[in-house]
Design a protein around this motif. Structure first.
Motif, short mmCIF file in Angstrom:
data_model
loop_
_atom_site.label_atom_id
_atom_site.label_comp_id
_atom_site.label_asym_id
_atom_site.label_seq_id
_atom_site.Cartn_x
_atom_site.Cartn_y
_atom_site.Cartn_z
N ALA A 37 -6.08 1.16 -5.42
CA ALA A 37 -5.85 -0.22 -4.98
C ALA A 37 -5.09 -1.02 -6.03
O ALA A 37 -4.15 -1.77 -5.72
CB ALA A 37 -7.18 -0.89 -4.66
N LEU A 55 -10.51 5.36 -5.77
CA LEU A 55 -9.86 4.52 -4.77
C LEU A 55 -9.64 3.11 -5.30
O LEU A 55 -8.68 2.43 -4.90
CB LEU A 55 -10.68 4.50 -3.49
CG LEU A 55 -10.67 5.84 -2.73
CD1 LEU A 55 -11.58 5.78 -1.51
CD2 LEU A 55 -9.25 6.22 -2.31
N ALA A 115 -9.37 -3.79 -4.16
CA ALA A 115 -9.65 -3.15 -2.88
C ALA A 115 -10.01 -4.20 -1.83
O ALA A 115 -9.56 -4.13 -0.67
CB ALA A 115 -10.79 -2.15 -3.04
N ARG A 116 -10.82 -5.17 -2.23
CA ARG A 116 -11.20 -6.24 -1.29
C ARG A 116 -9.96 -7.00 -0.80
O ARG A 116 -9.83 -7.30 0.39
CB ARG A 116 -12.19 -7.19 -1.95
CG ARG A 116 -12.69 -8.29 -1.02
CD ARG A 116 -13.57 -9.27 -1.78
NE ARG A 116 -14.83 -8.67 -2.21
CZ ARG A 116 -15.92 -8.62 -1.45
NH1 ARG A 116 -15.91 -9.13 -0.24
NH2 ARG A 116 -17.02 -8.07 -1.93
N LEU A 156 -10.56 1.92 3.10
CA LEU A 156 -9.64 1.72 1.99
C LEU A 156 -8.69 2.90 1.86
O LEU A 156 -7.46 2.72 1.72
CB LEU A 156 -10.44 1.54 0.69
CG LEU A 156 -9.63 1.34 -0.59
CD1 LEU A 156 -8.74 0.10 -0.50
CD2 LEU A 156 -10.58 1.23 -1.79
N ASP A 194 -5.62 -6.54 5.61
CA ASP A 194 -5.46 -5.65 6.75
C ASP A 194 -6.36 -6.03 7.92
O ASP A 194 -6.41 -5.34 8.93
CB ASP A 194 -5.76 -4.21 6.32
CG ASP A 194 -5.39 -3.19 7.38
OD1 ASP A 194 -4.26 -3.26 7.89
OD2 ASP A 194 -6.23 -2.33 7.70
N TYR A 239 -16.43 0.94 3.74
CA TYR A 239 -15.60 0.50 2.62
C TYR A 239 -14.61 1.57 2.16
O TYR A 239 -13.39 1.39 2.24
CB TYR A 239 -16.51 0.08 1.46
CG TYR A 239 -15.82 -0.15 0.14
CD1 TYR A 239 -14.65 -0.91 0.05
CD2 TYR A 239 -16.34 0.38 -1.04
CE1 TYR A 239 -14.03 -1.12 -1.18
CE2 TYR A 239 -15.72 0.18 -2.26
CZ TYR A 239 -14.56 -0.57 -2.33
OH TYR A 239 -13.95 -0.77 -3.54
N LEU A 262 -5.80 2.96 4.31
CA LEU A 262 -4.65 2.11 4.00
C LEU A 262 -3.55 2.88 3.29
O LEU A 262 -2.36 2.59 3.45
CB LEU A 262 -5.08 0.93 3.11
CG LEU A 262 -5.87 -0.21 3.72
CD1 LEU A 262 -6.16 -1.26 2.66
CD2 LEU A 262 -5.11 -0.84 4.88
N TRP A 291 -9.72 -6.46 7.67
CA TRP A 291 -11.07 -5.92 7.47
C TRP A 291 -12.07 -7.05 7.27
O TRP A 291 -11.79 -8.06 6.62
CB TRP A 291 -11.03 -5.02 6.24
CG TRP A 291 -12.31 -4.47 5.70
CD1 TRP A 291 -13.03 -3.43 6.18
CD2 TRP A 291 -12.99 -4.89 4.50
NE1 TRP A 291 -14.12 -3.16 5.37
CE2 TRP A 291 -14.11 -4.05 4.33
CE3 TRP A 291 -12.75 -5.89 3.55
CZ2 TRP A 291 -14.99 -4.18 3.26
CZ3 TRP A 291 -13.62 -6.02 2.48
CH2 TRP A 291 -14.72 -5.18 2.35
N VAL A 328 0.81 -1.21 0.00
CA VAL A 328 0.00 0.00 0.00
C VAL A 328 0.85 1.26 0.00
O VAL A 328 0.42 2.30 -0.50
CB VAL A 328 -1.00 0.02 1.18
CG1 VAL A 328 -1.97 -1.12 1.08
CG2 VAL A 328 -0.28 0.00 2.52
N LEU A 332 -7.95 -4.77 1.69
CA LEU A 332 -8.66 -4.60 2.95
C LEU A 332 -8.67 -5.89 3.77
O LEU A 332 -8.46 -5.87 4.99
CB LEU A 332 -10.09 -4.13 2.68
CG LEU A 332 -10.24 -2.65 2.29
CD1 LEU A 332 -11.62 -2.39 1.71
CD2 LEU A 332 -9.99 -1.74 3.49
N ILE A 365 -17.89 -3.64 -4.31
CA ILE A 365 -16.52 -3.62 -3.82
C ILE A 365 -15.57 -4.09 -4.92
O ILE A 365 -15.74 -5.18 -5.48
CB ILE A 365 -16.37 -4.50 -2.56
CG1 ILE A 365 -17.30 -3.98 -1.46
CG2 ILE A 365 -14.92 -4.51 -2.08
CD1 ILE A 365 -17.37 -4.89 -0.24
#
Length: 468
Positions: free
Chosen positions: A41, A37, A83-84, A114, A90, A110, A117, A92, A17, A87, A79
């Motif tokens: 990602a 965003l 990005a999924r 994101l 991390d 969401y 990060l 999430w 990231v 996350l 989503i």
């Protein structure tokens, strides 16, 4: 940070990231909404240095403007895949895939996590006012592809970029009320007097006092208009509602009902039709706004058709749910190849033309269709569609995946376009054709299919929603 189920360690995620130290200008993403965003990602996953510039003082500032609205597509479609992955790595926990989130939930559950990060790579309050090439205006050719982009911010700061992904959207540039694409006579004065609002006011919340017990005219045939109409219908019986459309009938807005694979969206039109049939909402067809005349706290909206025939509605408030258009002013010194009708790229226009296509017939497309004569500049998301109201959020995610792959030099992946969209019975100006077509999630605001904010039980039972 914790390890993900896929084995990504905290250190590895940190490196993804935050990426390597940039030794050359980064990719600059304009806009920290869903498409912007998602682009970040994908850039992070591919180790591409980037900066996201958001004009608002919060992430997804435009989404926050309709945060009270519940979308009609469930989380599983909202989503982005990259990005999924980031996350999840991390720690999430994804929301329930079948839940219909509000705009506020899209941000809180969401988009804000994101953006967090990426830390300082997401800059808020950074409004872009102009883009050019360093020391090159639009006329100079030789060597322009070898110099970085120059980006000027509202505060005078200048940044350089090796590529630009413009995901700034169209929310700040709504269409005018005038039916010919020009402002109606007196429109500016009526807006200044506070008698005309643009789409999606918070009728049942913060804006309630502006509408309760008033005569409200809603102009527009899209689902944003339907959202406002359904909300108005929940106010007291003293609230009069007039709905004005240019078409001769409202079948396009009513949609496919039970034929829609997104039940909340199908129910939207069904409920609207019921209010019109009962007389709660008065429908006026063949209405072409031409003149607005302010009279104290009321405004008279006069329609004039091609034959000169006039009709008029006098209301206390007008909601102009007439769609949005792109603003390419910031790119005035770049070499853009824009379709003269839609304002999209010339290559994309025939794929999204609303005169020939519904949302469901727009094919997956990517870097090749989004390219301009200015190498390295791409408009993505709803802005890429210009004035076509057929944008799909899922399509936007595929756009940014393809563009970022190309920027990383992976042209095979960039051109391997894939899109899996749910079946539906509506999203077309021709309902009969639409019932046999495929469509995905319509987003936000350009052609956005949004629903009135309803209690959960009502949303799930009757539908409520919108776009992804």
């Amino acid at each position: 940070m914790s390890s993900s189920c896929c084995g990504t360690t905290a250190l590895e995620l940190e490196q993804i990231v935050h990426g390597p130290e940039a030794t050359a200008p980064p990719v600059v993403v304009i806009g920290a909404g869903p498409a912007g965003l998602a682009a970040a990602a994908h850039l992070a996953e591919r180790g591409q240095p980037f900066v996201v510039l958001e004009a608002g003082e919060r992430v997804a500032a435009s989404v926050a403007r309709w945060g009270h609205v519940r979308v009609f597509s469930p989380w599983k479609y909202n989503i982005d895949a990259a990005a999924r992955r980031l996350l999840t790595a991390d720690g999430w926990t994804a929301p329930d895939g079948e839940w219909l989130p509000t705009g506020a939930e899209l941000i809180d559950d969401y988009l804000a996590p994101l953006a967090k990060l990426f830390g300082e790579r997401v800059r808020l309050g950074a409004k872009v006012t102009a883009i050019s090439r360093l020391t090159y205006d639009r006329v100079r050719t030789n060597g322009r592809q070898d110099v970085p982009f120059l980006i000027r911010l509202e505060n005078g700061e200048e940044l350089q970029a090796r590529a630009i992904i413009d995901a700034s959207g169209t929310y700040e540039t709504p269409n005018v009320l005038g039916a010919s694409g020009l402002p109606a006579h007196g429109e500016a004065e009526a807006v200044a007097a506070g008698l005309v609002d643009h789409a999606l006011p918070d009728v049942l919340g913060t804006d309630r006092a502006r509408y309760e017990g008033k005569h409200v005219l809603v102009v527009g045939a899209g689902h944003s208009a339907a959202t406002t109409l359904l909300a108005l219908a929940q106010l007291s019986a003293a609230t009069r509602i007039t709905w004005a459309i240019r078409a001769g009938g409202a079948s396009r807005t009513y949609g496919g009902g039970d034929a829609d694979a997104l039940p909340a969206r199908g129910a939207l039109g069904t409920r609207l039709r019921a209010h019109v049939d009962s007389g709660r909402i008065h429908l006026v067809t063949a209405f072409f706004a031409h003149t607005l005349q302010c009279d104290g706290e009321q405004v008279k909206v006069v329609s004039r058709d091609a034959s000169g025939h006039e009709q008029a509605v006098t209301a206390d408030r007008v909601v102009a749910a007439t769609g949005y258009r792109p603003d390419h002013t910031i790119a005035g010194e770049l070499r853009l190849d824009l379709d003269p009708i839609l304002g999209s790229t010339r290559a994309l226009a025939p794929l999204i033309d609303p005169n020939a296509h519904s949302c469901g017939t727009v094919p997956a497309h990517g870097v090749d269709e989004l390219a301009h004569p200015e190498p390295g500049f791409y408009a993505v998301g709803v802005k890429s569609y210009g004035r076509a109201p057929t944008f799909l959020m899922a399509t936007g995610y595929e756009q940014v995946r393809s563009v970022v792959a190309a920027l990383a030099g992976d042209w095979e992946a960039a051109r391997d376009l894939r899109l899996d969209l749910p079946e539906t019975g509506v999203c077309s100006s021709n309902l009969a054709e639409a019932q046999e077509q495929r469509v995905g999630l319509t987003t936000g605001i350009s052609g956005g299919l949004l629903a009135a904010p309803l209690p959960l039980a009502t949303v799930l039972a009757e539908g409520g929603g919108c776009c992804g």
